[in-house]
Design an enzyme around this catalytic site. Sequence first.
Site, PDB file in Angstrom:
ATOM      1  N   MET A 293      41.728  36.692  40.912  1.00  0.00           N
ATOM      2  CA  MET A 293      40.968  35.569  41.737  1.00  0.00           C
ATOM      3  C   MET A 293      41.943  34.851  42.490  1.00  0.00           C
ATOM      4  O   MET A 293      41.862  34.341  43.458  1.00  0.00           O
ATOM      5  CB  MET A 293      40.276  34.913  40.792  1.00  0.00           C
ATOM      6  CG  MET A 293      38.780  35.276  40.480  1.00  0.00           C
ATOM      7  SD  MET A 293      37.607  35.509  41.690  1.00  0.00           S
ATOM      8  CE  MET A 293      36.196  36.033  40.852  1.00  0.00           C
ATOM      9  N   TYR A 441      32.684  32.473  51.246  1.00  0.00           N
ATOM     10  CA  TYR A 441      32.896  33.411  50.062  1.00  0.00           C
ATOM     11  C   TYR A 441      34.222  33.107  49.483  1.00  0.00           C
ATOM     12  O   TYR A 441      34.805  32.314  49.389  1.00  0.00           O
ATOM     13  CB  TYR A 441      32.776  34.831  50.494  1.00  0.00           C
ATOM     14  CG  TYR A 441      33.772  35.472  51.608  1.00  0.00           C
ATOM     15  CD1 TYR A 441      34.997  34.784  51.790  1.00  0.00           C
ATOM     16  CD2 TYR A 441      33.638  36.522  52.193  1.00  0.00           C
ATOM     17  CE1 TYR A 441      36.069  35.234  52.610  1.00  0.00           C
ATOM     18  CE2 TYR A 441      34.428  37.068  53.390  1.00  0.00           C
ATOM     19  CZ  TYR A 441      35.662  36.528  53.589  1.00  0.00           C
ATOM     20  OH  TYR A 441      36.494  36.967  54.480  1.00  0.00           O
ATOM     21  N   GLU A 442      34.247  33.875  47.972  1.00  0.00           N
ATOM     22  CA  GLU A 442      35.313  33.728  46.907  1.00  0.00           C
ATOM     23  C   GLU A 442      35.368  32.237  46.511  1.00  0.00           C
ATOM     24  O   GLU A 442      36.316  31.887  46.117  1.00  0.00           O
ATOM     25  CB  GLU A 442      36.750  33.834  47.624  1.00  0.00           C
ATOM     26  CG  GLU A 442      37.468  34.991  47.300  1.00  0.00           C
ATOM     27  CD  GLU A 442      37.012  35.770  46.158  1.00  0.00           C
ATOM     28  OE1 GLU A 442      37.484  35.397  44.939  1.00  0.00           O
ATOM     29  OE2 GLU A 442      36.625  37.054  45.989  1.00  0.00           O
ATOM     30  N   GLY A 443      34.017  31.601  46.352  1.00  0.00           N
ATOM     31  CA  GLY A 443      33.705  30.455  45.777  1.00  0.00           C
ATOM     32  C   GLY A 443      33.769  29.562  46.986  1.00  0.00           C
ATOM     33  O   GLY A 443      34.833  29.446  47.745  1.00  0.00           O
ATOM     34  N   GLN A 448      35.639  24.996  45.267  1.00  0.00           N
ATOM     35  CA  GLN A 448      37.139  24.947  45.024  1.00  0.00           C
ATOM     36  C   GLN A 448      37.604  23.465  44.802  1.00  0.00           C
ATOM     37  O   GLN A 448      38.554  23.512  44.016  1.00  0.00           O
ATOM     38  CB  GLN A 448      37.820  25.426  46.437  1.00  0.00           C
ATOM     39  CG  GLN A 448      37.468  26.986  46.749  1.00  0.00           C
ATOM     40  CD  GLN A 448      37.941  28.090  45.668  1.00  0.00           C
ATOM     41  OE1 GLN A 448      38.816  27.746  45.158  1.00  0.00           O
ATOM     42  NE2 GLN A 448      37.090  29.130  45.339  1.00  0.00           N
TER      43      GLN A 448
END
Length: 592
Positions: A293, A441-443, A448
């Site tokens: 991640m 995306y990716e959170g 974040q």
Amino acid sequence: MADYKAPLRDMRFVLNEVFDVASLWAQLPALADVVDADTADAILEEAGKVTARTLAPLNRSGDEEECQWKDGVVSTPAGFPEAYKVYGEGGWVGVGGDPAYGGMGMPKVLGAQVEEMLNAANLSFGLYPMLTAGACLSIHAHASEELKQTYLPNMYSGVWAGSMCLTEPHAGTDLGIIRTKAEPQADGSYKVSGTKIFITGGEHDLTENIIHLVLAKLPDAPAGSKGISLFLVPKFMVNADGSLGERNAVACGSIEHKMGIKASATCVMNFDGAVGYMVGEANNGLAAMFTMMNYERLGVGIQGLAAGERSYQNAVEYARERIQSRAPSGPVAKDKAADPIIVHPDVRRMLLTMKAFNEGGRAFSTYVATQLDIAKFSEDAEACKRGEQLVALLTPVAKAFLTDLGLETTVHGQQIFGGHGFIREWGQEQLVRDVRITQIYEGTNGIQALDLMGRKVVGNGGTFYKLFSNEIRAYVEAADAALGEFTNPLKAALDNLDGLTEWVLGQAKQNPNEIGAASVEYLQVFGYTAYAYMWARMAEVALAKQADDEFYVSKLGTARFYFARLLPRIHSLSASVRAGSESLYLLDAAQF
């Protein structure tokens, strides 16, 4: 659109002159015999060539053609399979991979520069090797030796690809409620069943096999995120001799029709009793996924930087050539009917904003990548621990801040083109569309910010934060007085961020809503302050060398612009944080 040119001069400046990475590598036994300054420079040169010559020419055509889905088969745009073969054969998929399985073994700080070039040239294309590299990280860290031997060499070489199958239609970010199941079999394998959505590269025609990493739950798994396991599920089974066997029970149900990154296949994947193999320990799948991640989230931040760099290259070329009106101070191009638009204050404001964000972002992403390398390769336990904590703190900033600024930067580039920026043929509108996904995306960037504020600052009482704050303060205190025009405002910004951090820590004890209410603006203040640290360090180098090269004169001018026109944004953002959460809860849901 301007031809893409990798910003190698600035990459070398950051790597060699600001951070002196070759000295760091020499101190890390795992890297000392693998990479040096000459090796790094050769890798940068070759990466610049393959991205500019092979990938960049496919960017617009890929956007126009898009991926196509028919009866479960996904076709990528013309030229993509051939380009992926070239990219794979060059070893670029495995640039950071373990040499024991065929990777190059390069440090992340060098891989980060390659990622920027890759994504600036063609963001849609870049997602395929990025997801493969991410899958490789988790396999390498957690899978059995047999799985590593079977899958990693072909993934590093680009013969096979990888995907990460996380979320489901009802789950979103809340992976604890996924429904995909994994039934244990007598031979030690598992039958994986369920539907996954938003799977980048879940199906395509670039490689002969695709290796899916799938989050699923065992029959007796505890509820929530503690009951998630990770499974390796190949598209085609692999025989004992390494050849491909029969098709596994996994299929692509459809692909999404998206605002941007249209040449990247975003798939709905259906697993119907597909054969899978557990990676890592049962019910510990999220930990295995989180191995990649930090790398992936930094990589997404670099995507934002990359789109901004491509937009800047287009915009500055256009601004030098496009003539319109006269400069406020009088004609500059007296032999022409009008002056190039680069003479106009507002155009210069936008160009300098783009330049300052891109170069600051390149330095910051390189700094974070350096910490990843220290955490991974250092034999000093304290250095590893410090690196890990700094990475934990700074990763959400890198992902969210770089992508927020990536959107701002691409919009500035589009604006410089005026009406032409809204037209497809100039390429700027595609960059705006493509970069938008990086904030999602990716959170999402809101997630974040909540991670930074809630887990990485409040969650440990500011311990991680103090590592970074103390480093900046030590730098300011040790700086020469000649650097005062940069270190004085940096110190003031740090004092502000220190105070803001203490304020949120105090408020959070009284009201948990304060964490979420402060998070987005706090992350922005953090980002601008971190960039100020980067710009002070770059200015320090440039001050000493400004007589040698116009490059350093340009660097100093951009640094002065950052401190004069961009860093002051922290004041309004800080005021928003200190306004608290009360105004967010004045309306009932029905009143919206």
